[in-house]
Design a protein around this motif. Structure first.
Motif, mmCIF file in Angstrom:
data_model
loop_
_atom_site.group_PDB
_atom_site.id
_atom_site.type_symbol
_atom_site.label_atom_id
_atom_site.label_comp_id
_atom_site.label_asym_id
_atom_site.label_seq_id
_atom_site.Cartn_x
_atom_site.Cartn_y
_atom_site.Cartn_z
ATOM 1 N N LYS A 84 0.841 -1.209 0.000
ATOM 2 C CA LYS A 84 0.000 0.000 0.000
ATOM 3 C C LYS A 84 0.877 1.260 0.000
ATOM 4 O O LYS A 84 0.629 2.204 -0.753
ATOM 5 N N ASN A 87 2.509 2.080 -3.363
ATOM 6 C CA ASN A 87 1.651 2.556 -4.450
ATOM 7 C C ASN A 87 1.996 3.989 -4.855
ATOM 8 O O ASN A 87 1.803 4.381 -6.006
ATOM 9 N N SER A 88 2.535 4.747 -3.899
ATOM 10 C CA SER A 88 2.855 6.150 -4.195
ATOM 11 C C SER A 88 4.287 6.335 -4.712
ATOM 12 O O SER A 88 4.703 7.454 -4.987
ATOM 13 N N TYR A 89 5.028 5.246 -4.827
ATOM 14 C CA TYR A 89 6.405 5.318 -5.317
ATOM 15 C C TYR A 89 6.418 5.171 -6.846
ATOM 16 O O TYR A 89 5.461 4.654 -7.429
ATOM 17 N N GLU A 133 -1.384 -1.479 -6.451
ATOM 18 C CA GLU A 133 -2.012 -0.963 -7.668
ATOM 19 C C GLU A 133 -1.140 -1.268 -8.888
ATOM 20 O O GLU A 133 -1.481 -0.900 -10.004
#
Length: 324
Positions: A84, A87-89, A133
């Motif tokens: 989770k 996902n922002s990397y 994702e």
């Protein structure tokens, strides 16, 4: 070559290696036409606890892409939590380590220890896939030991859990890196799943890569130790696959120039004190097999400044060229 929704330019990848595949080395391999780069493995639990040293390992530069971040752990909750967070990397792929043989990893039930517990392995895989994702891939070994060769079973479980591709190293955990990699197990996994299979183990030359592809029918090749001190292997394999021609080995000058460039990148990334020490093993790999290199390797192992290492390498190159 396609993994999930990701199209890749070529199918020759850099294997994740602890203490080796940091940002500077990845940049060097990318310059040499590596199809996908992998970070060093990252502890999922440490990531969930916002450990700063762990986060430093996750730095990705624009010119690296595509990149896979590899995580390890055996607690589904932490592994899902790490997925989770990532996902922002900017990585394209999230990879799960179930192959590391290191005692400090397996004693906690992580890495290749999960091969002994397919039920828990499935929970870990589902937790990561459900929370990511991005396409999730898996790296495994042939099995734990000769009494537990279960790569095919694990691969089928992985496919059922939604894993997008699987890399198979043809050795058991008990073998570490000794003996010969069993490419037949890679072929067997390929025959039993429909997701892409990446072959790993004993690819040191262009011919090894072609033989592995022919023998196993794998979809891609992952190179670990064969790239240490030899980032040119990616370009040479790709060139052969495109043209049927084997490029010459890198020259002495190319090896020394690349070692110096690698050192400079390491100093920029890690600072002089850490970089000079970390680069000792890389420089030894670059110089391996070169004339009179043992002496200069020993000398470099005692040097602590960037400038002195560069001067030593330049002096060594000059001496070699004079002798020719």
């Amino acid at each position: 070559m396609k993994i999930g929704n990701l199209n890749l330019d070529n199918k020759v990848f850099l294997s994740p290696m602890a203490g080796v595949t940091d940002l500077p080395f990845r940049l060097i391999c990318k310059e040499q036409d590596c199809g996908m780069l992998y970070t060093e493995m990252v502890n999922a639990k440490a990531l969930c606890y916002d450990d700063q040293n762990t986060k430093k390992m996750l730095k990705i530069e624009e010119e690296e892409h595509p990149v896979a971040i590899q995580i390890f752990g055996s607690d589904p909750e932490y592994m899902g939590g790490a997925a989770k967070i990532l996902n922002s990397y900017p990585n394209e792929i999230l990879d799960i380590n179930m192959g590391c043989p290191a005692p400090k990893v397996v004693k906690n039930g992580d890495g290749s220890a999960l091969l002994k517990n397919p039920e828990l392995a499935a929970k870990v895989l589902r937790a990561v896939v459900d929370n990511s994702e991005k396409p999730v891939t898996l790296k495994i070994r042939k099995g734990w030991d000769d009494t537990c060769i279960n790569a095919v079973e694990i691969a089928k479980i992985a496919q059922d859990c939604g894993i997008s591709a699987i890399a198979v190293h043809g050795r058991t955990r008990e073998q570490y890196y000794s003996g010969k990699a069993d490419w037949d197990i890679i072929k067997e996994v390929k025959q039993n799943v429909s997701i892409p299979v990446i072959g790993n183990g004993d690819v040191f030359e262009v011919e090894d890569a072609i033989n592995m592809l022919n023998k196993t029918n794998c979809d891609a090749i992952m190179i670990g130790r064969g790239a240490q001190g030899n980032p040119w292997i990616f370009k040479r394999i790709n060139h052969y696959m495109q043209t049927g021609e084997i490029l010459p080995d890198p020259t002495l000058e190319e090896k020394i120039d690349t070692a110096m460039k690698h050192l400079k990148l390491a100093v920029q990334e890690h600072g002089e004190y850490v970089a000079v020490r970390e680069m000792r093993k890389h420089i030894a790999w670059y110089l391996k097999g070169l004339r009179n290199s043992a002496k200069v390797r020993d000398e470099i192992n005692k040097i602590e400044s960037y400038e002195e290492v560069v001067n030593k390498l330049k002096g060594y190159m000059q001496d070699c060229l004079t002798l020719e």
